[in-house]
Scaffold this motif. Sequence first.
Motif, PDB file in Angstrom:
ATOM      1  N   VAL A 110      52.781  18.895 -15.804  1.00  0.00           N
ATOM      2  CA  VAL A 110      51.611  19.733 -16.064  1.00  0.00           C
ATOM      3  C   VAL A 110      50.341  18.899 -16.031  1.00  0.00           C
ATOM      4  CG1 VAL A 110      50.462  21.162 -17.802  1.00  0.00           C
ATOM      5  CG2 VAL A 110      52.895  21.473 -17.355  1.00  0.00           C
ATOM      6  N   LEU A 111      50.372  17.706 -16.635  1.00  0.00           N
ATOM      7  CA  LEU A 111      49.207  16.819 -16.584  1.00  0.00           C
ATOM      8  C   LEU A 111      48.864  16.455 -15.139  1.00  0.00           C
ATOM      9  CD1 LEU A 111      49.871  14.313 -19.520  1.00  0.00           C
ATOM     10  CD2 LEU A 111      48.506  16.400 -19.547  1.00  0.00           C
ATOM     11  N   HIS A 112      49.888  16.221 -14.354  1.00  0.00           N
ATOM     12  CA  HIS A 112      49.691  15.900 -12.939  1.00  0.00           C
ATOM     13  C   HIS A 112      48.992  17.062 -12.222  1.00  0.00           C
ATOM     14  CE1 HIS A 112      50.741  13.755  -9.205  1.00  0.00           C
ATOM     15  NE2 HIS A 112      50.987  14.942  -8.690  1.00  0.00           N
ATOM     16  N   ASP A 113      49.448  18.280 -12.478  1.00  0.00           N
ATOM     17  CA  ASP A 113      48.843  19.459 -11.848  1.00  0.00           C
ATOM     18  C   ASP A 113      47.401  19.653 -12.309  1.00  0.00           C
ATOM     19  OD1 ASP A 113      51.256  19.870 -10.597  1.00  0.00           O
ATOM     20  OD2 ASP A 113      51.947  21.402 -12.011  1.00  0.00           O
ATOM     21  N   TRP A 114      47.150  19.457 -13.604  1.00  0.00           N
ATOM     22  CA  TRP A 114      45.786  19.585 -14.111  1.00  0.00           C
ATOM     23  C   TRP A 114      44.862  18.556 -13.473  1.00  0.00           C
ATOM     24  CZ3 TRP A 114      47.036  19.988 -20.077  1.00  0.00           C
ATOM     25  CH2 TRP A 114      47.465  21.281 -20.364  1.00  0.00           C
ATOM     26  N   CYS A 115      45.386  17.339 -13.300  1.00  0.00           N
ATOM     27  CA  CYS A 115      44.577  16.289 -12.668  1.00  0.00           C
ATOM     28  C   CYS A 115      44.227  16.679 -11.234  1.00  0.00           C
ATOM     29  CB  CYS A 115      45.332  14.965 -12.715  1.00  0.00           C
ATOM     30  SG  CYS A 115      44.417  13.551 -12.083  1.00  0.00           S
ATOM     31  N   LEU A 116      45.210  17.171 -10.485  1.00  0.00           N
ATOM     32  CA  LEU A 116      44.954  17.597  -9.102  1.00  0.00           C
ATOM     33  C   LEU A 116      43.980  18.756  -9.033  1.00  0.00           C
ATOM     34  CD1 LEU A 116      48.511  17.390  -7.481  1.00  0.00           C
ATOM     35  CD2 LEU A 116      46.474  16.110  -6.785  1.00  0.00           C
ATOM     36  N   VAL A 131      51.803   9.452  -8.107  1.00  0.00           N
ATOM     37  CA  VAL A 131      50.505   9.749  -7.490  1.00  0.00           C
ATOM     38  C   VAL A 131      50.292   9.070  -6.146  1.00  0.00           C
ATOM     39  CG1 VAL A 131      49.423  10.168  -9.726  1.00  0.00           C
ATOM     40  CG2 VAL A 131      49.400   7.847  -8.774  1.00  0.00           C
ATOM     41  N   GLU A 132      51.241   8.252  -5.701  1.00  0.00           N
ATOM     42  CA  GLU A 132      51.052   7.488  -4.471  1.00  0.00           C
ATOM     43  C   GLU A 132      50.760   8.392  -3.274  1.00  0.00           C
ATOM     44  OE1 GLU A 132      53.383   3.918  -2.158  1.00  0.00           O
ATOM     45  OE2 GLU A 132      54.568   5.502  -3.074  1.00  0.00           O
ATOM     46  N   ALA A 133      51.518   9.482  -3.124  1.00  0.00           N
ATOM     47  CA  ALA A 133      51.323  10.359  -1.965  1.00  0.00           C
ATOM     48  C   ALA A 133      49.953  11.008  -1.991  1.00  0.00           C
ATOM     49  CB  ALA A 133      52.420  11.436  -1.938  1.00  0.00           C
ATOM     50  N   GLU A 134      49.483  11.448  -3.163  1.00  0.00           N
ATOM     51  CA  GLU A 134      48.172  12.096  -3.270  1.00  0.00           C
ATOM     52  C   GLU A 134      47.036  11.106  -3.025  1.00  0.00           C
ATOM     53  OE1 GLU A 134      50.605  12.595  -5.388  1.00  0.00           O
ATOM     54  OE2 GLU A 134      50.910  14.760  -5.662  1.00  0.00           O
ATOM     55  N   ILE A 135      47.223   9.839  -3.458  1.00  0.00           N
ATOM     56  CA  ILE A 135      46.206   8.819  -3.173  1.00  0.00           C
ATOM     57  C   ILE A 135      46.116   8.573  -1.675  1.00  0.00           C
ATOM     58  CG2 ILE A 135      45.656   6.372  -3.455  1.00  0.00           C
ATOM     59  CD1 ILE A 135      46.783   6.556  -6.289  1.00  0.00           C
ATOM     60  N   VAL A 160      41.889   9.694  -6.448  1.00  0.00           N
ATOM     61  CA  VAL A 160      41.231   8.399  -6.288  1.00  0.00           C
ATOM     62  C   VAL A 160      41.660   7.498  -7.448  1.00  0.00           C
ATOM     63  CG1 VAL A 160      39.025   7.177  -6.196  1.00  0.00           C
ATOM     64  CG2 VAL A 160      39.259   9.440  -5.141  1.00  0.00           C
ATOM     65  N   PRO A 161      42.151   6.279  -7.178  1.00  0.00           N
ATOM     66  CA  PRO A 161      42.508   5.370  -8.281  1.00  0.00           C
ATOM     67  C   PRO A 161      41.259   4.834  -8.976  1.00  0.00           C
ATOM     68  CG  PRO A 161      42.822   4.282  -6.169  1.00  0.00           C
ATOM     69  CD  PRO A 161      42.473   5.702  -5.858  1.00  0.00           C
ATOM     70  N   LEU A 162      41.345   4.695 -10.281  1.00  0.00           N
ATOM     71  CA  LEU A 162      40.240   4.213 -11.098  1.00  0.00           C
ATOM     72  C   LEU A 162      40.700   3.024 -11.941  1.00  0.00           C
ATOM     73  CD1 LEU A 162      39.078   7.696 -12.449  1.00  0.00           C
ATOM     74  CD2 LEU A 162      38.023   6.420 -10.558  1.00  0.00           C
ATOM     75  N   MET A 220      65.810  -2.159  -3.274  1.00  0.00           N
ATOM     76  CA  MET A 220      65.398  -2.244  -1.876  1.00  0.00           C
ATOM     77  C   MET A 220      63.907  -1.928  -1.768  1.00  0.00           C
ATOM     78  SD  MET A 220      68.600  -0.538   0.214  1.00  0.00           S
ATOM     79  CE  MET A 220      68.444   1.062  -0.567  1.00  0.00           C
ATOM     80  N   PRO A 221      63.080  -2.858  -1.238  1.00  0.00           N
ATOM     81  CA  PRO A 221      61.644  -2.591  -1.143  1.00  0.00           C
ATOM     82  C   PRO A 221      61.319  -1.304  -0.406  1.00  0.00           C
ATOM     83  CG  PRO A 221      62.116  -4.891  -0.661  1.00  0.00           C
ATOM     84  CD  PRO A 221      63.443  -4.192  -0.749  1.00  0.00           C
ATOM     85  N   GLU A 222      62.097  -0.985   0.613  1.00  0.00           N
ATOM     86  CA  GLU A 222      61.792   0.216   1.404  1.00  0.00           C
ATOM     87  C   GLU A 222      62.016   1.493   0.593  1.00  0.00           C
ATOM     88  OE1 GLU A 222      65.954  -1.247   2.706  1.00  0.00           O
ATOM     89  OE2 GLU A 222      64.011  -2.096   2.141  1.00  0.00           O
ATOM     90  N   TYR A 223      62.792   1.402  -0.499  1.00  0.00           N
ATOM     91  CA  TYR A 223      63.018   2.614  -1.287  1.00  0.00           C
ATOM     92  C   TYR A 223      61.707   3.135  -1.855  1.00  0.00           C
ATOM     93  CZ  TYR A 223      64.555   5.775  -4.925  1.00  0.00           C
ATOM     94  OH  TYR A 223      64.713   6.889  -5.723  1.00  0.00           O
ATOM     95  N   TRP A 224      60.847   2.209  -2.327  1.00  0.00           N
ATOM     96  CA  TRP A 224      59.608   2.614  -2.989  1.00  0.00           C
ATOM     97  C   TRP A 224      58.454   2.772  -2.016  1.00  0.00           C
ATOM     98  CZ3 TRP A 224      60.591   4.164  -7.708  1.00  0.00           C
ATOM     99  CH2 TRP A 224      61.700   3.618  -8.375  1.00  0.00           C
ATOM    100  N   GLY A 225      58.623   2.384  -0.772  1.00  0.00           N
ATOM    101  CA  GLY A 225      57.529   2.522   0.186  1.00  0.00           C
ATOM    102  C   GLY A 225      56.629   1.302   0.166  1.00  0.00           C
ATOM    103  N   ARG A 226      55.570   1.371   0.944  1.00  0.00           N
ATOM    104  CA  ARG A 226      54.722   0.194   1.159  1.00  0.00           C
ATOM    105  C   ARG A 226      53.950  -0.233  -0.077  1.00  0.00           C
ATOM    106  NH1 ARG A 226      49.374   1.511   1.889  1.00  0.00           N
ATOM    107  NH2 ARG A 226      48.868   3.697   2.235  1.00  0.00           N
ATOM    108  N   ARG A 227      53.765   0.660  -1.061  1.00  0.00           N
ATOM    109  CA  ARG A 227      52.996   0.307  -2.235  1.00  0.00           C
ATOM    110  C   ARG A 227      53.854  -0.262  -3.363  1.00  0.00           C
ATOM    111  NH1 ARG A 227      47.748   2.406  -2.616  1.00  0.00           N
ATOM    112  NH2 ARG A 227      47.196   3.812  -0.929  1.00  0.00           N
TER     113      ARG A 227
END
Length: 311
Positions: free
Chosen positions: A234-240, A253-257, A263-265, A303-310
């Motif tokens: 719910v907090l995630h949805d409110w933030c979006l 939040v990686e995909a939304e960024i 926007v990261p702060l 596995m690094p690829e599991y989490w993606g490039r970030r």
Amino acid sequence: MDRLKQLESFVSVATRGSLTAAAKAENVAPAIMGRRIDALEERLGVKLLVRTTRRITLTHEGSAFLEDCQRLLVEFANAEASVSAGGVKASGHLRVTAPAGFGRRHVAPLVPRFHALHPEVRISLNLSDRVIDVAGEGYDCAVRVGDLPDSSLVSLRLADNRRRCVATPEFIRRHGAPRHPADLVRFACLTLSSDASQTRGWAFRLPPAPGAEGGEEVIHLRPSGPLDCTDGQVLHDWCLAGHGIAWRSNWEVEAEIDAGLLVPLLDDFAAPPNGVYAVFPQRKHLPLRVRLWLDFLKLQYGMPEYWGRRA
């Protein structure tokens, strides 16, 4: 004296918080447990535990050593099991619990894959943001994210978990952006309610003051705002929706960024990562299905690829 026995005794005393409780679990005298700890500290040349008549606490070195010891003991048990189990197949009922948000994304998709490898294991997955009493409620394993409370459970670190502050571009356009964690007091922050699992607040790393001795300091703040909730989604949805600033894990939040929706702060003040852990009751011999599940999680998350490039 057996070095392995010293490590096992240290873990038992540290997790139970008492020489007497650890001695009772092993059916030996408390003095024997004390001598094992003394021998371990003398061999290492460092103080691991602060013992008073009322309680036992870990030193900084002891806390770091505890995590390493727990990992080594689990790996040692797994190594023995891989030899002694031979061709025995895992079977039985595996009961797992995980936080709702993380569990939906990073535990639930792995369950069918584990079952395909071990079809004779029945798996029940409970997703809840309530901190489950693993032993008391009959669970074999819990996946937990963040700082772990002191308990008698054994923990195995599976991955790092990084958190960051985020808000929508529209929110920043209307209200500006904090330049320092102390600025958050002027902003609407979206926080978990006090009865949720995020109890210590938002963590930030502050550089040392000019001329001050010592390194960076990690502080915990409790920002506030007009909206709070016990549910992280719910907090995630409110933030979006632009209702405020949220402090969320990178995996949330990686995909939304990447898409420019958030926007990261305050990234310059980001605290060191905490962990993603598997915790389970302390047993001399874990069932094969539990050992294989722990190995499977550690392999996937490692596995690094599991989490993606970030990651």
